[in-house]
Design a protein around this motif. Sequence first.
Motif, PDB file in Angstrom:
ATOM      1  N   LEU A  84       0.908  -1.154   0.000  1.00 46.48           N
ATOM      2  CA  LEU A  84       0.000   0.000   0.000  1.00 46.48           C
ATOM      3  C   LEU A  84       0.943   1.198   0.000  1.00 46.48           C
ATOM      4  CD1 LEU A  84      -3.022   0.806   0.141  1.00 46.48           C
ATOM      5  CD2 LEU A  84      -2.663   1.177   2.577  1.00 46.48           C
ATOM      6  N   PRO A  85       1.541   1.500  -1.168  1.00 41.62           N
ATOM      7  CA  PRO A  85       2.656   2.455  -1.191  1.00 41.62           C
ATOM      8  C   PRO A  85       2.239   3.914  -1.262  1.00 41.62           C
ATOM      9  CG  PRO A  85       2.454   1.333  -3.312  1.00 41.62           C
ATOM     10  CD  PRO A  85       1.348   0.820  -2.450  1.00 41.62           C
ATOM     11  N   ALA A  96      -1.375   5.320  -2.410  1.00 41.26           N
ATOM     12  CA  ALA A  96      -2.279   4.308  -2.968  1.00 41.26           C
ATOM     13  C   ALA A  96      -3.530   4.172  -2.112  1.00 41.26           C
ATOM     14  CB  ALA A  96      -1.564   2.966  -3.076  1.00 41.26           C
ATOM     15  N   ALA A  97      -3.441   4.640  -0.849  1.00 44.27           N
ATOM     16  CA  ALA A  97      -4.609   4.576   0.033  1.00 44.27           C
ATOM     17  C   ALA A  97      -5.605   5.692  -0.267  1.00 44.27           C
ATOM     18  CB  ALA A  97      -4.144   4.664   1.492  1.00 44.27           C
ATOM     19  N   ASP A  98      -5.253   6.567  -1.210  1.00 44.39           N
ATOM     20  CA  ASP A  98      -6.097   7.738  -1.477  1.00 44.39           C
ATOM     21  C   ASP A  98      -6.227   7.911  -2.989  1.00 44.39           C
ATOM     22  OD1 ASP A  98      -7.535   9.994  -1.095  1.00 44.39           O
ATOM     23  OD2 ASP A  98      -5.883  11.228  -0.369  1.00 44.39           O
ATOM     24  N   LEU A  99      -6.883   6.955  -3.614  1.00 41.22           N
ATOM     25  CA  LEU A  99      -6.884   6.878  -5.078  1.00 41.22           C
ATOM     26  C   LEU A  99      -7.513   8.088  -5.753  1.00 41.22           C
ATOM     27  CD1 LEU A  99      -7.998   3.154  -5.394  1.00 41.22           C
ATOM     28  CD2 LEU A  99      -5.701   4.071  -5.620  1.00 41.22           C
ATOM     29  N   ASP A 170       5.991   1.465 -13.140  1.00 43.22           N
ATOM     30  CA  ASP A 170       7.438   1.409 -12.865  1.00 43.22           C
ATOM     31  C   ASP A 170       7.726   1.764 -11.402  1.00 43.22           C
ATOM     32  OD1 ASP A 170       7.921   0.740 -15.459  1.00 43.22           O
ATOM     33  OD2 ASP A 170       8.572   2.733 -16.089  1.00 43.22           O
ATOM     34  N   ALA A 171       6.972   2.735 -10.870  1.00 41.50           N
ATOM     35  CA  ALA A 171       7.186   3.121  -9.470  1.00 41.50           C
ATOM     36  C   ALA A 171       6.837   1.958  -8.547  1.00 41.50           C
ATOM     37  CB  ALA A 171       6.329   4.342  -9.130  1.00 41.50           C
ATOM     38  N   HIS A 172       5.823   1.208  -8.898  1.00 43.20           N
ATOM     39  CA  HIS A 172       5.373   0.099  -8.048  1.00 43.20           C
ATOM     40  C   HIS A 172       6.235  -1.152  -8.241  1.00 43.20           C
ATOM     41  CE1 HIS A 172       1.942  -1.778  -5.756  1.00 43.20           C
ATOM     42  NE2 HIS A 172       2.594  -2.854  -6.171  1.00 43.20           N
ATOM     43  N   GLY A 173       6.561  -1.461  -9.489  1.00 44.85           N
ATOM     44  CA  GLY A 173       7.222  -2.747  -9.782  1.00 44.85           C
ATOM     45  C   GLY A 173       8.724  -2.645  -9.950  1.00 44.85           C
ATOM     46  N   GLY A 174       9.282  -1.440  -9.976  1.00 45.06           N
ATOM     47  CA  GLY A 174      10.710  -1.274 -10.234  1.00 45.06           C
ATOM     48  C   GLY A 174      10.901  -0.588 -11.571  1.00 45.06           C
ATOM     49  N   GLY A 175      11.949   0.243 -11.667  1.00 45.37           N
ATOM     50  CA  GLY A 175      12.155   1.125 -12.811  1.00 45.37           C
ATOM     51  C   GLY A 175      12.229   0.415 -14.153  1.00 45.37           C
ATOM     52  N   PHE A 176      12.516  -0.871 -14.141  1.00 43.74           N
ATOM     53  CA  PHE A 176      12.704  -1.632 -15.384  1.00 43.74           C
ATOM     54  C   PHE A 176      11.380  -2.113 -15.971  1.00 43.74           C
ATOM     55  CE2 PHE A 176      13.158  -4.146 -11.536  1.00 43.74           C
ATOM     56  CZ  PHE A 176      12.142  -5.072 -11.702  1.00 43.74           C
ATOM     57  N   ARG A 304       2.716   0.770   3.577  1.00 46.41           N
ATOM     58  CA  ARG A 304       3.230  -0.497   4.089  1.00 46.41           C
ATOM     59  C   ARG A 304       3.501  -1.483   2.948  1.00 46.41           C
ATOM     60  NH1 ARG A 304      -1.327  -3.182   2.847  1.00 46.41           N
ATOM     61  NH2 ARG A 304      -3.328  -2.562   3.679  1.00 46.41           N
ATOM     62  N   GLY A 305       4.219  -2.550   3.288  1.00 44.78           N
ATOM     63  CA  GLY A 305       4.286  -3.746   2.461  1.00 44.78           C
ATOM     64  C   GLY A 305       5.231  -3.688   1.270  1.00 44.78           C
TER      65      GLY A 305
END
Length: 454
Positions: A84-85, A96-99, A170-176, A304-305
């Motif tokens: 929950l970034p 992400a908690a405030d879509l 990319d921000a969530h999964g990694g820049g690649f 978190r997470g």
Amino acid sequence: MPRDVLVLGAGMAGLTAALSLLRRGHRVTLLEYQDRIGGRLLSLPLGDGMFSEAGGGHFRSNMPYVLGYVRHFGLPLLALNDGLPRYMVDGMTASAADLGNWPWPLDRAERNVTIAASLNRYLQRVGLDTDTVLDARWPEGDAIEGLSNVTLGDMIRRVGASDAFCKLLDAHGGGFTSGSPALAIIPDLAYHFGDQNLFRIQGGNERLPLAMADAIGRDRIFLGSPVAAIDQSGGRVHVTTRSGRLFSGDVVISTIPFSVMGDIQVTPGWSAAKARLFAEMEWDQTVKVVVKTRTPSWLAKNARGWPMAGGDRSWERAIDITGNEPGGHGSLFFYLNGANADAVLARPGPNRGQPVVDQFRTDMPDLIDEVLAVQDFAWGEQPWIKGSFGGPPMGGGWMLREWSKPEGRIHFAGDFTTLKTGWVEGAIESGLRAARQIDAAAPAEGRPRIRQEW
Ligand SMILES: Cc1cc2nc3c(=O)[nH]c(=O)nc-3n(C[C@H](O)[C@H](O)[C@H](O)COP(=O)(O)OP(=O)(O)OC[C@H]3O[C@@H](n4cnc5c(N)ncnc54)[C@H](O)[C@@H]3O)c2cc1C
């Protein structure tokens, strides 16, 4: 008829193959480069009974082999939080908690729903889903070439994804993530976005390979034995270690990462196709900056997470693996790739990870209460792999057929010989595949069973 099998490498793939063939009565010997077992499962003690992970950090419930092996060895589990970034992209921040309050120019349909939900919608539009792509037989036929010639970003933009969505991905999964070939990255995303139940092993994920080594018998495993040469020109295969010790077998399973295959002398030489496979596979150079904090203070801030924060910043992703681990402190690591990893490596001295933590605390000053310890682990600096994970580059669809084909009496395994590269599930899958090329009835451990005491 029992065979003499030499297994090269005592990581999850080699241990899986060895255990499976032992169950069928074959004679198995493992040769391991390092003085330790576990390969890229490498747990780091944080004190107060807590552990971080330099390599494989978590597992998910859509990984049936991992679940089966953990269950079989009765290892205690910790539950972790899915991400929950808080994101920071193009100088703007949102949670992400405030879509509803995302400041990015997302498409109307991308608003008010999670990144996972949008990604799954786009995958559906191109005929994919987060279950099918985890089948060991995926993809088949013409789909292989098609998927290896397009980046994930280009693929989903064609079916409506906005540029802003690709940046958030990319921000969530990694820049690649969005720039990777669709073939290589889609199973990875299926783990990240197809299941929200995360776990790791209490006392360190390394306990799984250690339990497997005990089941195999430590006397069958030769540590500190880097393989230097393999000769299959005669009736048996001869393997020589760097110290000159000679081992012979009917057949070999190599789990040696392709990134270090060039260090080994082979007779007769590799076929042109295998030489190309080893040379052209792409290896990431991940750096982890591991942090212990006074408490998991980010929980009170609705972050978190896996990940707890992500962005186009030098800290790339902050991953919180604290979950319900006892000890009371916060356990976090920054997961860096590409230029962000290079920046850490370019700094001199023992505290080269500290600027990453400092930048994060400047960008998101309220999330970390107090830093108690920082250490870094650079995968490119490990001589037994010189990288973190390997996968097919753009146009590398041909590799799928090549990596599962034995070369004479040498069979290949390792997560990098599956599309689940970077995942223990892939390492186990590949170990079983190689074992079954030698003995079709070679079994996996830990079929699901209901405990009777319930
Ligand atoms: C940074 C990072 C994060 C990760 N995160 C996750 C995660 O969250 N979840 C997950 O499931 N997976 C994760 N993984 C992937 C997971 O760690 C791997 O999939 C798995 O450990 C690979 O097992 P393997 O046996 O295929 O390879 P390895 O573990 O690399 O084993 C190869 C073995 O071969 C040995 N070797 C090398 N050269 C020689 C030689 N010449 N002679 C003899 N032995 C040799 C090596 O020492 C090593 O022990 C991560 C990995 C990394 C690096």
